[in-house]
Design an enzyme around this catalytic site. Structure first.
Site, PDB file in Angstrom:
ATOM      1  N   ASP A 103       0.865  -1.175   0.000  1.00 10.20           N
ATOM      2  CA  ASP A 103       0.000   0.000   0.000  1.00 10.20           C
ATOM      3  C   ASP A 103       0.899   1.220   0.000  1.00 10.20           C
ATOM      4  O   ASP A 103       1.639   1.450   0.942  1.00 10.20           O
ATOM      5  CB  ASP A 103      -0.864  -0.055   1.266  1.00 10.20           C
ATOM      6  N   ASN A 108     -12.873   3.490  -9.808  1.00 10.64           N
ATOM      7  CA  ASN A 108     -13.559   3.461  -8.519  1.00 10.64           C
ATOM      8  C   ASN A 108     -14.585   4.599  -8.414  1.00 10.64           C
ATOM      9  O   ASN A 108     -14.597   5.511  -9.236  1.00 10.64           O
ATOM     10  CB  ASN A 108     -12.500   3.589  -7.416  1.00 10.64           C
ATOM     11  N   SER A 117      38.315  26.939   7.124  1.00  8.03           N
ATOM     12  CA  SER A 117      38.952  28.139   6.597  1.00  8.03           C
ATOM     13  C   SER A 117      39.553  28.912   7.770  1.00  8.03           C
ATOM     14  O   SER A 117      38.912  29.079   8.804  1.00  8.03           O
ATOM     15  CB  SER A 117      37.886  28.987   5.889  1.00  8.03           C
ATOM     16  N   SER A 168      47.260  26.315   4.933  1.00  5.38           N
ATOM     17  CA  SER A 168      48.235  26.743   3.926  1.00  5.38           C
ATOM     18  C   SER A 168      49.528  27.233   4.576  1.00  5.38           C
ATOM     19  O   SER A 168      50.624  26.992   4.054  1.00  5.38           O
ATOM     20  CB  SER A 168      47.628  27.846   3.049  1.00  5.38           C
ATOM     21  N   SER A 218      38.160  20.851   2.025  1.00  2.00           N
ATOM     22  CA  SER A 218      37.641  19.498   1.752  1.00  2.00           C
ATOM     23  C   SER A 218      36.770  18.992   2.903  1.00  2.00           C
ATOM     24  O   SER A 218      37.165  18.110   3.641  1.00  2.00           O
ATOM     25  CB  SER A 218      38.778  18.532   1.437  1.00  2.00           C
TER      26      SER A 218
END
Lengths: 322, 640
Positions: B111, B166, B470, B475, B542
């Site tokens: 159903d 129906n 960030s 870096s 990432s």
């Protein structure tokens, strides 16, 4: 002959007739059996520590029978776990110990130590507390203690409306909760049994069986079940419209209350003070099935726990009741 | 009929049981819109087959008065609307399975709701169905939803359809209305390949043509709904098709027995049959068909069995044992249909787990070729697929798998996709065909290989992957590490946002899909540089575990070194050298990691650097260099 060994089905048919459908399609019981076996094998292959919850009732008997078939000629590669309340019928304990010995399977029994210590019982503490602490909490304790990551259960979708949407592989959180929104879609015969850390899986190989299927299969396969399912003279008292069997002397009787012998049987088995008997003369499997087909009250009605409201089973499931 | 059953049960229960042991089973799905009366129909089927017990009936009467929509009458829909939350909303929101049986058959009904957003549920229900009952409100005729349901039924490979027109009582049981709807539907259905259609006029509420032919519809001479369901023959291609057994479990009770357990999903098998094991291609002969009820002379599709073979060949879970003369294909690249089932959209390039039969593999999905508008069947361009969207895409597996096209075999051609981290089932797929590309692009065999190049440089190649928020100082630390390595004579290259985003990836933004593609390209470039023998440093936020895992899997063992530059968000935000957090907090910058886009911290990073401020960047860089020295990266490899 004990009732456990009762042979009231026709003599076991020749292997070729029963096992081999020959040409054409499979019968509904053959399809259900094959599906359950596939589920058992898939679950075992994809889990590290599986266990089978064994409640001694007829659905557990069918579940165990299917497990024996699924891994034949090996034994089922998992133990059985009975989360005990110490309040089951004596006949259930006898039956359990005999089956385990006959089949040579491993059985673990867990009794919630806190309940043992505090003597939790349905008379002094009420059925809700009794069931919650022995069964719901006991089950969580046992699963955590042994580190089981997958548990087979005998629940069926036809038992109750909220179960109609239960998955075959049902994911539970680390707290063993069932989250209806986090259940995974199940397509074809593919079951996703992988778990994030802390999650565990409940697996229900009997999902697509109905009560009638279970009885027909017990009859066809001559699976032993607890004798309490068959009618016999038993001492009962009537309380709140339910017939309660006086199974041992721990049951306090009200003043003037006298157990009387009546021909009764049980449609569902649990803790004896919480399980209502029905008056019946059905003493064989065909008579039980006949009675079931001709009467019109559903199986769970005998369980005192379900009666409060129609949403109650769903709430219990979310809290971790199996 | 119900009375006849009761008489037989009462008079001859054993005769009844014998007859019922041989019943067959039919699984079907009901599809309809919210108001088509689907729940009422199912409630009616349960009610008429006497599967509603008196206590349920009492609850039904009670509920009908309280929340029912039928005045004083019984609201059959309440028998099947399950979860409390759904009941309050008045609609079903998931797939529910219902059971009833008649003299001839046991039925399992899936159903499923008719809402547009629940394509997922309908596809799930249809995947196991032999037949579909498509409901139409006679007052409204063929609607958009009707087309959508029919398309999904056709896509999932269901060939037998019942068109249940129906609520015919509400159009005065008009034959004209019924005929017009049937003609309209057949015309549409033929376009999508549905031809085996039986149309039945009915009223589920009144019970017309459900179990007994209705005197209100004298012009109709076909079967009742239940009459049709219990006699319809389902085209049984599976039994006729070639033998297929996906191996679920290797059965080894002792050293003398080695069997392969599974459920047959196609054809039949007998002892002595020649079989091939896929993907290895080894052949053998069936020795025994073992079951707990004794060995079989033959087993057919649908049975769960254990096979033993005459030869000791290697067979494991996930393999397919197939007829040697007509085995499935083997490939690792396919075109397929995908039905997306997760709130998280599909990310092209992200690795997912694919489960087919009893086998699991890693897979990436290419950008879809198109998606299908399920209402109009129009094809439109797509970059991704969202919840309940259906599209066609190529997929790329990490290994070869045996398969059949879905149209030939649902079980060896249908698969699910699983998210590697949430473990949720995120999609269903249907294989079309294998792509030949895999065979035609051969790797150029090279004599100067990675080891040779690295030896020349006096080092082992590696990819140092710096991940973190960030402003964490990735870096800064990566620059210091590169400087030290360079000073010591090692060959290095630093990839970071500045030198990649401005060139190679300048076409990408910061949506989740673009972030995934950004990392995929960086990882592939880094892989080439590692192959050149270089020590590569990659400094990228990432944020997703899945992409870092993908980068890891591109490289050889020990070559990928994940370095988690661990800074609390508050510390990173307080640094904010580029003013980005402030912008993100103001809402000027969207999809900013840590603010309105998640960061998934590594669970098993090789190195975790405490960058909360208590340890200097120089010390952190030294930790990295020490790790490289300790693991032999700074030592040249032996000649191979």
């Amino acid at each position: 002959m004990s009732q456990t060994d009762r042979v009231d089905a026709p003599a076991r048919r020749a292997r070729t007739e029963k096992g081999n459908p020959g040409m054409g399609r499979l019968t509904h019981l053959q399809r259900l059996e094959a599906e359950s076996i596939q589920i058992f094998r898939e679950a075992v292959a994809e889990s590290e520590r599986p266990v089978m919850l064994y409640s001694v009732g007829k659905d557990s008997s069918v579940l165990l029978h299917l497990a024996m078939k699924a891994f034949y000629p090996s034994r089922p590669p998992f133990p059985l776990l009975h989360v005990d309340t110490t309040w089951k019928f004596r006949a259930m304990y006898e039956f359990r110990d005999k089956i385990v010995a006959d089949l040579g399977v491993d059985l673990l029994v867990h009794q919630n130590p806190e309940c043992v210590e505090r003597g939790i019982n349905p008379f002094d503490h009420g059925s809700a507390t009794h069931t919650d602490m022995w069964k719901t909490e006991g089950l969580k304790q046992a699963l955590d203690k042994h580190g089981f990551d997958l548990a087979f259960g005998g629940a069926r979708r036809d038992e109750e409306k909220s179960r109609a949407k239960e998955r075959v592989f049902s994911i539970r959180s680390a707290q063993h909760r069932w989250d209806p929104k986090a259940q995974r879609p199940e397509l074809w015969r593919l079951y996703n049994a992988s778990k994030a850390p802390g999650q565990s899986v409940r697996v229900f190989p009997l999902s697509n069986w109905t009560e009638l299927d279970v009885w027909q299969y017990i009859y066809r396969e001559q699976i032993p079940i607890v004798p309490l399912y068959f009618a016999a003279q038993r001492p009962v008292v009537e309380r709140d419209g339910a017939l309660i069997m006086v199974d041992d002397d721990r049951m306090p009787l009200a003043p003037g209350e006298v157990p009387e012998q009546r021909s009764v049987r049980f449609r569902t088995l649990g803790c004896y003070p919480l399980t209502g008997a029905v008056e019946s003369n059905a003493a064989t499997l065909p008579e039980i099935i006949q009675e079931m087909l001709l009467t019109t009250s559903s199986e769970r009605q005998g369980r005192v726990i379900d009666h409060d409201s129609s949403g109650s089973m769903e709430k219990k499931k979310q809290e971790g009741y199996f | 009929m119900a009375h006849a059953t009761n008489d037989l049960v009462a008079a001859d229960i054993e005769g009844y049981l014998r007859a019922h042991e041989n019943k067959s089973m039919l699984r079907f799905i009901t599809c309809g819109s919210v108001d088509d009366g689907k729940s009422t129909l199912i409630g009616r089927l349960l009610y008429d087959s006497k599967l509603v017990f008196s206590d349920h009936l009492a609850a039904l009467e009670n509920d009908s008065k309280k929340v029912g929509t039928q005045g004083d009458g019984l609201d059959f829909a309440l028998l099947v609307d399950g979860l409390a939350a759904e009941r309050e909303q008045g609609i079903t929101i998931d797939v529910a399975y219902r059971f009833f049986s008649t003299e001839r058959r046991k039925f399992i009904v899936a159903d499923t709701p008719g809402h547009e957003q629940y394509t997922r549920n309908m596809v799930t229900g249809a995947s196991t169905a032999d037949l579909a009952v498509i409901l139409i409100d006679a007052r409204r005729g063929v609607l958009t939803q009707t087309r959508r349901h029919s398309y999904l039924v056709s896509l999932l490979g269901i060939r037998n359809v019942v068109l249940a027109v129906n609520k015919l009582d509400l159009v005065d049981y008009s034959q004209d209305v019924f005929d017009a709807i049937e003609a309209d539907y057949r015309e549409f259905a033929a376009q999508i390949g549905l031809t085996d259609i039986v149309a039945i006029p009915m009223s589920a509420l009144r019970g017309d043509n459900i179990t007994e032919l209705s005197p209100n519809i004298p012009w109709y001479t076909g079967p009742t709904l239940v009459g049709h369901l219990e006699t319809v023959e389902i085209a049984d291609d599976l039994h006729a098709g070639p033998f297929r057994l996906p191996v679920q479990w290797v059965n080894r009770p002792n050293l003398d027995f080695r069997g392969f357990s599974g459920q047959i999903v196609g054809g039949s098998v007998r002892p002595g049959d020649r079989v091939r094991v896929l993907p290895s291609g080894q052949e053998s002969t069936v020795e025994r068909i073992v079951t707990a009820d004794g060995d079989l002379d033959e087993a057919i599709a649908g049975q769960s069995i254990t096979l033993t073979l005459t030869d000791e060949i290697d067979v494991s879970r996930g393999d397919i044992i197939a007829t040697a003369g007509d085995p499935p294909g083997i490939a690792d690249q396919f075109e397929c249909h995908l039905v997306w089932m997760s709130e998280e959209p599909m990310l092209p390039g992200r690795p997912y787990l694919l489960k087919i039969g009893s086998r699991t593999a890693s897979v990436t999905i290419a950008q879809p070729k198109y998606k299908v508008n399920v209402n109009t069947l129009e094809r439109t361009a797509a970059r991704t697929l969202e919840l309940n969207e259906i599209g066609v895409a190529n997929i790329n597996l990490d290994r070869q798998i045996p398969f059949d096209p879905y149209t030939a075999n649902r079980d060896t051609g249908g698969f699910i996709l699983v998210d590697r981290f949430t473990r949720a089932t995120v999609a269903a797929g249907l294989l079309h065909f294998a792509l030949r590309r895999a065979d035609n692009v051969h790797w150029q065999a090279v004599e100067v290989d990675k080891t040779a190049r690295a030896r020349q440089k006096g080092q082992r190649p590696a990819l140092l992957w710096f991940t973190g928020l960030s402003g964490a100082g990735k870096s800064t630390i990566a620059n210091l590490v590169e400087k030290r390595l360079h000073d010591q004579g090692f060959h290095t290259y630093l990839l970071d946002g500045d030198n990649v985003r401005h060139g190679l990836n300048k076409d990408l933004g910061f949506t989740d899909a673009d972030r995934v593609e950004n990392i995929r390209r960086v990882a592939e470039v880094a892989k080439l540089m590692v192959d050149a023998g270089t020590i590569v440093l990659a400094s990228f936020i990432s944020p997703f575990r899945a992409e870092r895992q993908m980068a890891r899997e591109l490289l050889g063992a020990g070559e990928f070194i994940e370095i988690f530059v661990d800074t609390p968000l508050s510390v990173a935000e307080s640094r904010d050298r580029k003013g980005l957090y402030a912008k993100a907090r103001r809402g000027d910058l969207v999809n900013f990691t840590g603010i309105d886009s998640p960061y998934e911290a590594p669970e098993n990073a090789e190195i975790v650097l405490d960058a909360s401020g208590s340890v200097s960047a120089e010390t952190a860089a030294e930790t990295v260099v020490d790790y490289l020295r300790g693991t032999g990266i700074l030592t040249p490899p032996e000649a191979s």
